[in-house]
Motif scaffolding. Structure first.
Motif, short mmCIF file in Angstrom:
data_model
loop_
_atom_site.label_atom_id
_atom_site.label_comp_id
_atom_site.label_asym_id
_atom_site.label_seq_id
_atom_site.Cartn_x
_atom_site.Cartn_y
_atom_site.Cartn_z
N UNK A 26 81.02 6.91 95.63
CA UNK A 26 79.83 8.01 96.50
C UNK A 26 79.28 9.28 95.34
N UNK A 27 80.20 9.75 95.42
CA UNK A 27 80.95 11.19 94.06
C UNK A 27 80.33 11.02 93.36
N UNK A 28 80.27 9.81 92.75
CA UNK A 28 79.70 9.92 91.36
C UNK A 28 78.10 9.94 91.53
N UNK A 29 77.82 9.19 92.46
CA UNK A 29 76.24 9.14 92.10
C UNK A 29 76.38 10.09 93.26
N UNK A 59 92.26 21.96 106.14
CA UNK A 59 91.46 21.41 107.48
C UNK A 59 90.26 20.23 106.47
N UNK A 60 90.66 20.30 105.55
CA UNK A 60 89.33 19.64 104.86
C UNK A 60 89.84 17.81 103.95
N UNK A 61 88.74 17.24 103.78
CA UNK A 61 89.60 15.94 103.53
C UNK A 61 89.67 16.53 102.18
N UNK A 62 90.02 15.20 101.32
CA UNK A 62 89.96 15.05 100.15
C UNK A 62 88.55 15.21 99.25
N UNK A 63 87.66 14.39 99.33
CA UNK A 63 85.91 14.13 99.63
C UNK A 63 85.84 15.87 99.74
N UNK A 64 85.96 16.40 100.69
CA UNK A 64 85.47 17.60 100.65
C UNK A 64 85.97 19.05 100.47
N UNK A 65 87.11 18.44 99.90
CA UNK A 65 87.94 19.67 98.79
C UNK A 65 87.43 19.72 97.31
N UNK A 66 87.15 18.40 96.56
CA UNK A 66 86.65 18.12 95.85
C UNK A 66 85.02 18.87 95.61
N UNK A 67 84.51 18.51 96.86
CA UNK A 67 82.60 19.37 96.95
C UNK A 67 82.89 21.47 97.03
#
Length: 369
Positions: free
Chosen positions: A176-179, A138-146
């Protein structure tokens, strides 16, 4: 124990899978406490194998890996107290976000109350408050990575190891995730070891970068040294863009210059102490080349050139210039704030390109295959 002792030391580490070819050769590397170290290099350069040996998923063929001065070569991965984040997230699809993050605590037999507190703190850290009951699907790729990051941090590891963790994300989200990752590193003060083949990612995030090629660290340095003073031709070509000019090295009274096929001389820094008369290449960063109108170009370190292409990048123009003499195109970065719109160079314009001697780094040319 002195505080200066590194957290991790690779001492004479080698790795071969077939007994013939060394994927990692005689690796000596110190990882300092609290630093963000990136292992950067092309595919097959040995960077991921180095990370996997540190994680305990691979064993060195020779040499030792020390943690806090004690060998860990025979310590299994789950006893190393390291957090791991992979490109494919490796989340359990049937467990909720909260259960995924709690998993390392469950394995370590942490009490339920303590687990709940630590999971809440870890989710807050990666900005996923209120998501604990959702499934990974149920999460986006960025959320899964978090989530994967929260799981790697929840048990307060000594070291967080990351293998291309942002590779599956789109460009904007990756930047964005790099920062965010860099900010998180500064907040926590945990040691991060990060594998990437993306040089801009390594330059954005790292305190130091180890550039790998063919199983050997070519240069280990802070990001500005890596960019401004590459220690060999491979690093100069792999990290950042460079204009490369080919010629012969000439040494006169201790000063080095690249002599181009048409006889022009460009003074520069003889980085690897190449011999007089050697085939050589000069590498110059695009922003270090000074552009002059052909009519007012000074004498000296200036090559006459013709603008082939002008590529608009918002705050700067990237000019591809033909310098003739069998050379590849020279790349010049021109800040738009420094020129009026009426004075912008156009394809076909004649220009003079000035190569400052201090920024002209001369290396022995790679062997011809």
């Amino acid at each position: 124990m002195s505080h200066a002792e590194p957290l991790v030391r690779f001492s004479g580490v080698q790795k071969t899978y077939d007994g013939v070819q060394l994927v990692v050769r005689s690796l000596n590397l110190d990882i300092q406490r609290g630093e963000f170290l990136s292992l950067l290099g092309p595919s097959g350069s040995g960077k991921t194998t180095t990370l996997m040996m540190l994680a305990g998923f691979e064993s060195p063929t020779a040499g030792d890996i020390l943690l806090d001065g004690a060998p860990i070569t025979s310590t299994p991965p789950h006893k190393r107290n390291f957090g791991m984040v992979f490109q494919n997230y490796a989340l359990f699809p049937h467990l909720s976000v909260g259960q995924n993050v709690a998993y390392p605590l469950t394995v370590r037999k942490v009490s339920k109350d303590d687990q709940a507190k630590r999971v809440a703190k870890a989710l807050d850290m990666v900005r996923l408050v209120g998501m604990a009951d959702r499934l990974p699907s149920q999460l986006s790729g960025g959320q899964q990575q978090r989530v994967a990051l929260a799981r790697a941090l929840v048990f307060n590891p000594q070291l967080v190891l990351m293998d291309e963790p942002l590779g599956a994300l789109d460009k904007q989200l990756r930047e964005h995730m790099q920062i965010e990752l860099k900010e998180l590193h500064q907040q926590l003060g945990v040691t991060f070891v990060y594998v990437t083949h993306d040089q801009s990612e390594a330059l954005t995030m790292s305190d130091r970068v180890a550039v790998f090629n063919e199983g050997v660290i070519q240069q280990l340095a802070d990001v500005s040294s890596l960019y401004e003073t590459p220690s060999n031709r491979f690093v100069a070509g792999f990290v950042g863009d460079s204009t490369v000019l080919v010629g012969k090295l000439e040494i006169r009274a201790g000063s080095a210059a690249l002599v181009l096929p048409d006889g022009q001389r460009l003074a520069g820094v003889n980085v690897n102490a190449a011999a007089d008369g050697a085939r050589a290449e000069a590498c110059v960063r695009p922003e270090r080349i000074v552009l002059h109108p052909a009519s007012s170009a000074p004498a000296g370190q200036v090559l006459r050139a013709t603008v082939s292409r002008a590529i608009y990048h918002g705050d700067h123009l990237r000019l591809m210039c033909d310098v003739g003499a069998g050379q590849s195109l020279a790349t010049v970065r021109l800040a738009l704030s420094s020129v009026g719109a009426s004075a912008l160079p156009q394809p076909g314009d004649a220009v003079g390109l000035e190569f400052p001697p201090g920024s002209t780094r001369i290396y022995t040319a790679p062997a011809l295959h």
